[in-house]
Design a protein around this motif. Structure first.
Motif, PDB file in Angstrom:
ATOM      1  N   ASN A   1       0.839  -1.203   0.000  1.00 30.14           N
ATOM      2  CA  ASN A   1       0.000   0.000   0.000  1.00 30.14           C
ATOM      3  C   ASN A   1       0.872   1.251   0.000  1.00 30.14           C
ATOM      4  OD1 ASN A   1      -2.341  -1.499   0.094  1.00 30.14           O
ATOM      5  ND2 ASN A   1      -2.712  -1.181   2.261  1.00 30.14           N
ATOM      6  N   TYR A   2       1.809   1.281   0.923  1.00 30.58           N
ATOM      7  CA  TYR A   2       2.674   2.452   1.117  1.00 30.58           C
ATOM      8  C   TYR A   2       3.495   2.752  -0.139  1.00 30.58           C
ATOM      9  CZ  TYR A   2       6.221   5.352   3.512  1.00 30.58           C
ATOM     10  OH  TYR A   2       7.063   6.354   3.905  1.00 30.58           O
ATOM     11  N   ALA A   3       4.076   1.706  -0.717  1.00 26.45           N
ATOM     12  CA  ALA A   3       4.942   1.882  -1.880  1.00 26.45           C
ATOM     13  C   ALA A   3       4.182   2.380  -3.095  1.00 26.45           C
ATOM     14  CB  ALA A   3       5.647   0.568  -2.205  1.00 26.45           C
ATOM     15  N   THR A   4       2.867   2.146  -3.131  1.00 27.64           N
ATOM     16  CA  THR A   4       2.063   2.587  -4.266  1.00 27.64           C
ATOM     17  C   THR A   4       1.279   3.864  -3.959  1.00 27.64           C
ATOM     18  OG1 THR A   4       0.293   1.069  -3.578  1.00 27.64           O
ATOM     19  CG2 THR A   4       1.844   0.277  -5.228  1.00 27.64           C
ATOM     20  N   GLY A   5       1.590   4.486  -2.805  1.00 30.44           N
ATOM     21  CA  GLY A   5       0.989   5.779  -2.503  1.00 30.44           C
ATOM     22  C   GLY A   5      -0.246   5.761  -1.639  1.00 30.44           C
ATOM     23  N   SER A   6      -0.623   4.584  -1.115  1.00 30.88           N
ATOM     24  CA  SER A   6      -1.777   4.512  -0.223  1.00 30.88           C
ATOM     25  C   SER A   6      -1.337   4.743   1.222  1.00 30.88           C
ATOM     26  CB  SER A   6      -2.453   3.137  -0.338  1.00 30.88           C
ATOM     27  OG  SER A   6      -3.419   2.971   0.692  1.00 30.88           O
ATOM     28  N   GLN A   7      -2.190   5.354   2.007  1.00 28.32           N
ATOM     29  CA  GLN A   7      -1.884   5.632   3.406  1.00 28.32           C
ATOM     30  C   GLN A   7      -2.485   4.604   4.360  1.00 28.32           C
ATOM     31  OE1 GLN A   7      -3.050   9.705   4.163  1.00 28.32           O
ATOM     32  NE2 GLN A   7      -1.405  10.530   2.897  1.00 28.32           N
ATOM     33  N   LEU A   8      -2.995   3.497   3.836  1.00 20.52           N
ATOM     34  CA  LEU A   8      -3.594   2.459   4.679  1.00 20.52           C
ATOM     35  C   LEU A   8      -2.503   1.538   5.213  1.00 20.52           C
ATOM     36  CD1 LEU A   8      -6.782   1.686   2.595  1.00 20.52           C
ATOM     37  CD2 LEU A   8      -6.651   2.898   4.773  1.00 20.52           C
ATOM     38  N   VAL A   9      -1.813   2.005   6.238  1.00 21.24           N
ATOM     39  CA  VAL A   9      -0.704   1.265   6.826  1.00 21.24           C
ATOM     40  C   VAL A   9      -0.761   1.404   8.344  1.00 21.24           C
ATOM     41  CG1 VAL A   9       0.730   1.670   4.791  1.00 21.24           C
ATOM     42  CG2 VAL A   9       0.912   3.213   6.744  1.00 21.24           C
ATOM     43  N   ALA A  10       0.011   0.563   9.019  1.00 23.48           N
ATOM     44  CA  ALA A  10       0.080   0.610  10.476  1.00 23.48           C
ATOM     45  C   ALA A  10       1.493   0.303  10.933  1.00 23.48           C
ATOM     46  CB  ALA A  10      -0.897  -0.390  11.093  1.00 23.48           C
ATOM     47  N   VAL A  11       1.811   0.746  12.149  1.00 27.94           N
ATOM     48  CA  VAL A  11       3.069   0.402  12.807  1.00 27.94           C
ATOM     49  C   VAL A  11       2.701  -0.348  14.085  1.00 27.94           C
ATOM     50  CG1 VAL A  11       5.160   1.281  13.895  1.00 27.94           C
ATOM     51  CG2 VAL A  11       4.229   2.435  11.873  1.00 27.94           C
ATOM     52  N   ASN A  12       3.160  -1.599  14.202  1.00 28.30           N
ATOM     53  CA  ASN A  12       2.748  -2.472  15.296  1.00 28.30           C
ATOM     54  C   ASN A  12       3.898  -2.769  16.246  1.00 28.30           C
ATOM     55  OD1 ASN A  12       0.227  -2.737  13.985  1.00 28.30           O
ATOM     56  ND2 ASN A  12       0.938  -4.498  12.823  1.00 28.30           N
ATOM     57  N   VAL A  13       3.679  -2.553  17.537  1.00 29.83           N
ATOM     58  CA  VAL A  13       4.667  -2.868  18.573  1.00 29.83           C
ATOM     59  C   VAL A  13       3.942  -3.529  19.738  1.00 29.83           C
ATOM     60  CG1 VAL A  13       6.388  -1.958  20.178  1.00 29.83           C
ATOM     61  CG2 VAL A  13       6.105  -0.893  17.918  1.00 29.83           C
ATOM     62  N   VAL A  14       4.411  -4.695  20.170  1.00 27.08           N
ATOM     63  CA  VAL A  14       3.770  -5.382  21.292  1.00 27.08           C
ATOM     64  C   VAL A  14       4.809  -6.149  22.090  1.00 27.08           C
ATOM     65  CG1 VAL A  14       3.195  -7.373  19.828  1.00 27.08           C
ATOM     66  CG2 VAL A  14       1.940  -7.007  21.966  1.00 27.08           C
TER      67      VAL A  14
ATOM     68  N   PRO B   1       1.538  -5.455  26.941  1.00 30.41           N
ATOM     69  CA  PRO B   1       0.962  -4.273  26.311  1.00 30.41           C
ATOM     70  C   PRO B   1       1.314  -4.142  24.829  1.00 30.41           C
ATOM     71  CG  PRO B   1       1.853  -3.714  28.454  1.00 30.41           C
ATOM     72  CD  PRO B   1       2.320  -5.116  28.149  1.00 30.41           C
ATOM     73  N   ALA B   2       0.464  -3.399  24.123  1.00 28.70           N
ATOM     74  CA  ALA B   2       0.626  -3.250  22.679  1.00 28.70           C
ATOM     75  C   ALA B   2       0.272  -1.843  22.246  1.00 28.70           C
ATOM     76  CB  ALA B   2      -0.260  -4.259  21.947  1.00 28.70           C
ATOM     77  N   ALA B   3       0.824  -1.453  21.092  1.00 27.03           N
ATOM     78  CA  ALA B   3       0.477  -0.177  20.462  1.00 27.03           C
ATOM     79  C   ALA B   3       0.417  -0.362  18.959  1.00 27.03           C
ATOM     80  CB  ALA B   3       1.497   0.905  20.818  1.00 27.03           C
ATOM     81  N   VAL B   4      -0.598   0.212  18.342  1.00 28.43           N
ATOM     82  CA  VAL B   4      -0.741   0.245  16.892  1.00 28.43           C
ATOM     83  C   VAL B   4      -0.885   1.710  16.493  1.00 28.43           C
ATOM     84  CG1 VAL B   4      -2.134  -0.420  14.901  1.00 28.43           C
ATOM     85  CG2 VAL B   4      -1.841  -2.026  16.810  1.00 28.43           C
ATOM     86  N   ALA B   5       0.056   2.208  15.717  1.00 26.65           N
ATOM     87  CA  ALA B   5       0.041   3.615  15.321  1.00 26.65           C
ATOM     88  C   ALA B   5      -0.370   3.757  13.865  1.00 26.65           C
ATOM     89  CB  ALA B   5       1.418   4.244  15.537  1.00 26.65           C
ATOM     90  N   ASP B   6      -1.216   4.735  13.605  1.00 28.25           N
ATOM     91  CA  ASP B   6      -1.579   5.128  12.244  1.00 28.25           C
ATOM     92  C   ASP B   6      -0.741   6.353  11.910  1.00 28.25           C
ATOM     93  OD1 ASP B   6      -2.680   6.296   9.976  1.00 28.25           O
ATOM     94  OD2 ASP B   6      -4.736   5.776  10.510  1.00 28.25           O
ATOM     95  N   PRO B   7       0.244   6.212  11.023  1.00 25.26           N
ATOM     96  CA  PRO B   7       1.160   7.334  10.755  1.00 25.26           C
ATOM     97  C   PRO B   7       0.487   8.568  10.190  1.00 25.26           C
ATOM     98  CG  PRO B   7       2.054   5.266   9.906  1.00 25.26           C
ATOM     99  CD  PRO B   7       0.629   5.006  10.271  1.00 25.26           C
ATOM    100  N   PHE B   8      -0.671   8.405   9.551  1.00 27.22           N
ATOM    101  CA  PHE B   8      -1.256   9.527   8.827  1.00 27.22           C
ATOM    102  C   PHE B   8      -2.421  10.194   9.558  1.00 27.22           C
ATOM    103  CE2 PHE B   8       0.889   6.790   5.772  1.00 27.22           C
ATOM    104  CZ  PHE B   8       1.766   7.710   5.238  1.00 27.22           C
ATOM    105  N   SER B   9      -3.117   9.465  10.415  1.00 24.89           N
ATOM    106  CA  SER B   9      -4.147  10.102  11.242  1.00 24.89           C
ATOM    107  C   SER B   9      -3.541  10.681  12.515  1.00 24.89           C
ATOM    108  CB  SER B   9      -5.236   9.089  11.616  1.00 24.89           C
ATOM    109  OG  SER B   9      -4.757   8.169  12.586  1.00 24.89           O
ATOM    110  N   GLY B  10      -2.343  10.179  12.874  1.00 24.97           N
ATOM    111  CA  GLY B  10      -1.720  10.597  14.122  1.00 24.97           C
ATOM    112  C   GLY B  10      -2.219   9.835  15.322  1.00 24.97           C
ATOM    113  N   GLU B  11      -3.131   8.884  15.116  1.00 23.44           N
ATOM    114  CA  GLU B  11      -3.680   8.110  16.224  1.00 23.44           C
ATOM    115  C   GLU B  11      -2.730   6.986  16.633  1.00 23.44           C
ATOM    116  OE1 GLU B  11      -8.466   8.121  15.602  1.00 23.44           O
ATOM    117  OE2 GLU B  11      -7.288   7.023  14.116  1.00 23.44           O
TER     118      GLU B  11
END
Length: 270
Positions: free
Chosen positions: A95-108, A113-123
Motif C-alpha cells: 500500500n505504502y509503496a504505491t501511494g496509499s496511506q492504509l498502513v500501520a506500525v505495530n509494537v507489542v 501491552p501493545a500499540a498500533v500507530a496510524d502514521p497519517f491520522s496521528g492516532e
C-alpha cells in the motif's frame, strides 16, 4: 528518542516506539523507495528498515535487557531474555509503496501491552492487557475503545499464502449468500483494520493463517481487540494458539457467531 532515565510503563514504551516508527513512515511518504526483495512477491522498502531502527532505538533505551523480534531484522538483543518485543515497522508495505496511506506500525510486548500507530491520522491505539484506548494527534486527547458491529463492514485479508485452502478461501467467503446478506466487505491489506475493529469502525476482521499469537503482523492487533472486549478466535471458532487456524476478530458475539457459521466452523468462542 526517549529519556532512558524516565520510568515508563510497558504501555508507554510501546506507544513511544510505535510513534517513533510512524514518524519515519510519515516523513518518507511519497518518495521513490528502494525495495528489498523477500521472495514470493513480498518486499521491504528503505522506509520499513528505517522505521524498524527508530522503534528499536526506543525499546533499547527504555528496556535494554529485553529482546526484540522485528520483521526486517529478526530477533536481536539479549539471547536469553525473558521478555521479547514483536515489531512490524510498516504493515501494508505494498500500500505504502504505491501511494496509499492504509498502513500501520505495530509494537507489542509478547503477552503484554501493545500499540498500533496510524502514521497519517496521528492516532495510536493502546492496550495495557486490561483496557484499550486511542490517543489522537491532539495532545492530551484520549478515549476508551468501544467495539460495535453497527457499520457491518468486515475487512478480509486476501493476501497469500492460503494455508487452509481448499477448506477455507477468503475470497469464497465474500461471495457466500450469508455474508452478502449481513455484511459488506473491505480489503485494507494492513492490520490497521484490527485497530478499527476495536474502535468500532469495523464489525470484524478475518484472515487465514496458522498460530498468529507470535506474529509481528498480528500480535499487537490481537492484544488490542482482546483488551477492547472483542471476540477473538481462529477461523474455526477455536482458540488462537498452537494448532490454530487464522483469525476472526469480531466486535460482538453475534457477529462472531455468524461469521464462523458462514466459514463453516463450530462457533466456539475461545
Amino acid at each position: 528518542m526517549i529519556d532512558a532515565s524516565v520510568n515508563l510503563t510497558d504501555t508507554e514504551v510501546a506507544a513511544a516506539a510505535a510513534l517513533a516508527g510512524a514518524e519515519v513512515v510519515r516523513a518518507r511518504y511519497g518518495r521513490l523507495h528502494s525495495r528489498i526483495d523477500k521472495g514470493a512477491g513480498d518486499f521491504a522498502t528503505d522506509a520499513d528498515l528505517a522505521a524498524e531502527e527508530a522503534i528499536l532505538d526506543v525499546i533499547r533505551a527504555a528496556r535494554p535487557g529485553d529482546a526484540v523480534h522485528g520483521e526486517e531484522g529478526g530477533r536481536q538483543g539479549v539471547a536469553d531474555a525473558e521478555r521479547e518485543w514483536l515489531v512490524d515497522p510498516l504493515c501494508g508495505t505494498l500500500n505504502y509503496a504505491t501511494g496509499s496511506q492504509l498502513v500501520a506500525v505495530n509494537v507489542v510486548l509478547r503477552n503484554g501491552p501493545a500499540a498500533v500507530a496510524d502514521p497519517f491520522s496521528g492516532e495510536v491505539f493502546l492496550a495495557d492487557g486490561e483496557t484499550a484506548r486511542v490517543r489522537s494527534g491532539v495532545p492530551g486527547e484520549e478515549r476508551p475503545l468501544a467495539p460495535t458491529a453497527d457499520t457491518r463492514l468486515v475487512d478480509v485479508n486476501l493476501d497469500p499464502p492460503f494455508p487452509s485452502a481448499p477448506g477455507f478461501r477468503a475470497v469464497d467467503l465474500l461471495a457466500h449468500p450469508g455474508f452478502v446478506e449481513n455484511f459488506r466487505p473491505r480489503v485494507v491489506s494492513s492490520t490497521l483494520a484490527l485497530a478499527w475493529v476495536a474502535a468500532g469502525r469495523r464489525a470484524a476482521y478475518v484472515t487465514d493463517g496458522g498460530d498468529l499469537r507470535g506474529s509481528v503482523h498480528f500480535a499487537a492487533g490481537i492484544a488490542l481487540c482482546r483488551a477492547a472486549g472483542c471476540v477473538v478466535t481462529g477461523i474455526d471458532g477455536g482458540p488462537v494458539g498452537p494448532g490454530g487456524r487464522g483469525l476472526v476478530a469480531a466486535a460482538d458475539a453475534g457477529t462472531h457467531e455468524l461469521l464462523v457459521s458462514i466459514i463453516g466452523g463450530r462457533g466456539r468462542t475461545g
